[in-house]
Design a protein around this motif. Structure first.
Motif, PDB file in Angstrom:
ATOM      1  N   ALA A  87      -6.679   2.177   2.972  1.00 17.06           N
ATOM      2  CA  ALA A  87      -5.561   1.717   3.794  1.00 17.06           C
ATOM      3  C   ALA A  87      -5.673   2.262   5.215  1.00 17.06           C
ATOM      4  CB  ALA A  87      -4.234   2.158   3.165  1.00 17.06           C
ATOM      5  N   LEU A 141      -6.313   4.931  -2.610  1.00 15.92           N
ATOM      6  CA  LEU A 141      -5.507   3.968  -1.869  1.00 15.92           C
ATOM      7  C   LEU A 141      -5.333   4.363  -0.406  1.00 15.92           C
ATOM      8  CD1 LEU A 141      -2.678   3.185  -4.448  1.00 15.92           C
ATOM      9  CD2 LEU A 141      -4.603   1.729  -3.816  1.00 15.92           C
ATOM     10  N   ALA A 198       2.382   1.785  -3.464  1.00 11.66           N
ATOM     11  CA  ALA A 198       1.388   2.257  -4.437  1.00 11.66           C
ATOM     12  C   ALA A 198       1.143   3.755  -4.275  1.00 11.66           C
ATOM     13  CB  ALA A 198       0.087   1.477  -4.271  1.00 11.66           C
ATOM     14  N   VAL A 199       1.055   4.213  -3.027  1.00  8.94           N
ATOM     15  CA  VAL A 199       0.857   5.641  -2.775  1.00  8.94           C
ATOM     16  C   VAL A 199       2.058   6.444  -3.277  1.00  8.94           C
ATOM     17  CG1 VAL A 199       0.630   7.380  -0.968  1.00  8.94           C
ATOM     18  CG2 VAL A 199      -0.692   5.274  -0.830  1.00  8.94           C
ATOM     19  N   ALA A 212       0.827  -1.202   0.000  1.00  9.85           N
ATOM     20  CA  ALA A 212       0.000   0.000   0.000  1.00  9.85           C
ATOM     21  C   ALA A 212       0.865   1.258   0.000  1.00  9.85           C
ATOM     22  CB  ALA A 212      -0.929  -0.005   1.208  1.00  9.85           C
TER      23      ALA A 212
END
Length: 369
Positions: free
Chosen positions: A193, A189, A173-174, A170
């Motif tokens: 999260a 996201l 991805a951010v 996560a």
């Protein structure tokens, strides 16, 4: 018997399945909301940036969030599946997850607690018909100990690392969204999260280091504002106060105070877990807030920790309060509007009341018959 926080779900479709999962998550989290509030108060008061900083009392903050709350969640989840025996083995098993990772293992607790209780439930069914009279207590105690201990090892070696990998993924991805200048999309996201209690990993593990580098060059950074914005959570809690399930409405004012003024965002996560569709509301609020920050040129000089409105304004550079305040206000309004829509503006609650009154009014007639 565990309290029910969502209405019974009928059907077998995808929507019904998601609602059932949300109901089970709520069943594990909501009975322990008092513990979350207690932790929120202790954190907001005694941490170095709190209202009454106290180094000695602040030592309670870490153990409560890393150990006590996961144990309570796993205990409650196990109890829902297999009564008191399930609660005990769930609490034992979650210690493997807690010790095996550094992040708060709320998600791991919600997995391993019910799973361990379910395994014990099947073990009890197997041994019940095969245990001779007089040996029931011995078999029951040893079976619970073996299952709980074995699942603690599984949690330490398996479930904990998997949840930790989800946390890392996560965060990566951010970071990709930030590098590619897709900041409003980052809320897609960041907000889910956060609800899975990965907020600290994303904020302090990804956003803060990148924000510090940016602030060193420009004097401020919008990256400090992506995860810490209290607007989406405040809007969600306002919608719950006005349109949410009636048994939960009395708990929302205290949650709003702790969230907005104390900066403890974890207090609103259980409300989303109870009704998973509300994740759309906080995503919309977060994206609207980030977009507002972008067009107003807002930024902070450091990470607001905790994410309180006071901490937010304290790290806002001179002359930047309008942009910061406007972003929070817009995020609150959008989150509230979407959450209210998803909650049906309380129509479901109003429809349930006449049905309950009708049932209660027919009870005396049934008894006389």
């Amino acid at each position: 018997m565990a309290d029910t926080y969502t209405p019974p779900v009928a059907g077998t479709g995808v929507k019904a399945t998601i609602q059932r999962i949300g109901g089970h998550l709520a069943g594990m989290i909501m009975p322990n909301i008092g513990a979350f509030i207690a932790w929120g108060l202790i954190t907001a008061l005694f941490i170095p940036t709190g209202w009454l900083p106290n180094e000695t009392l602040a030592k309670m903050v870490g153990p409560i969030i890393s150990t006590l709350l996961p144990v309570l969640i796993a205990y409650t989840g196990g109890r829902m599946v297999h009564g008191q025996r399930g609660a005990v083995v769930g609490a034992v098993a979650v210690m493997g997850v807690v010790v095996g990772t550094e992040s708060p293992m709320f998600l791991g607790a919600m997995i391993i607690g019910p799973l361990t209780a379910l395994i014990l439930k099947y073990v009890d069914k197997f041994t019940e018909a095969r245990t001779k009279a007089g040996f029931e207590m011995l078999v029951d105690n040893f079976s619970a100990g073996i299952v709980g201990g074995a699942m603690a090892v599984v949690g330490f070696l398996g479930i904990g690392p998997i949840v930790q990998a989800v946390t890392t993924a996560a965060g990566n991805a951010v970071e990709w969204l930030i590098v590619n200048n897709l900041l409003p999309v980052a809320s897609v996201l960041i907000e889910p999260a956060k609800v899975l209690f990965l907020n600290n990993a994303i904020n302090h593990g990804v956003l803060s280091p990148l924000g510090v580098a940016q602030a060193a060059e420009t004097g401020k950074s919008i990256l400090f504002m992506l995860e810490s914005n209290p607007g989406p959570g405040l809007g969600l809690l306002l919608a719950f106060l006005l349109f949410g399930p009636r048994p939960l409405r009395p708990s929302t004012p205290a949650a709003m105070i702790i969230h907005f003024f104390g900066g403890i965002h974890e207090i609103y996560f259980p409300y989303v877990l109870m009704k998973p569709r509300l994740i759309v509301a906080v995503i919309a609020g977060g994206a609207a807030g980030v977009f507002t920050f972008m067009i107003t040129g807002a930024g902070l000089v450091a990470t607001p920790s905790p994410g309180s409105i006071f901490a937010y304004l304290a790290v806002t550079p001179r002359g930047g309060w309008l942009g910061s305040s406007l972003g929070i206000l817009v995020a609150t309004a959008v989150s509230f509007a979407v959450a209210a829509l998803l909650l049906g503006f309380g129509r479901g609650e109003k429809n349930e009341e006449p049905a309950e009154e009708q049932v209660s009014s027919t009870e005396p007639v049934t008894k006389e018959a």
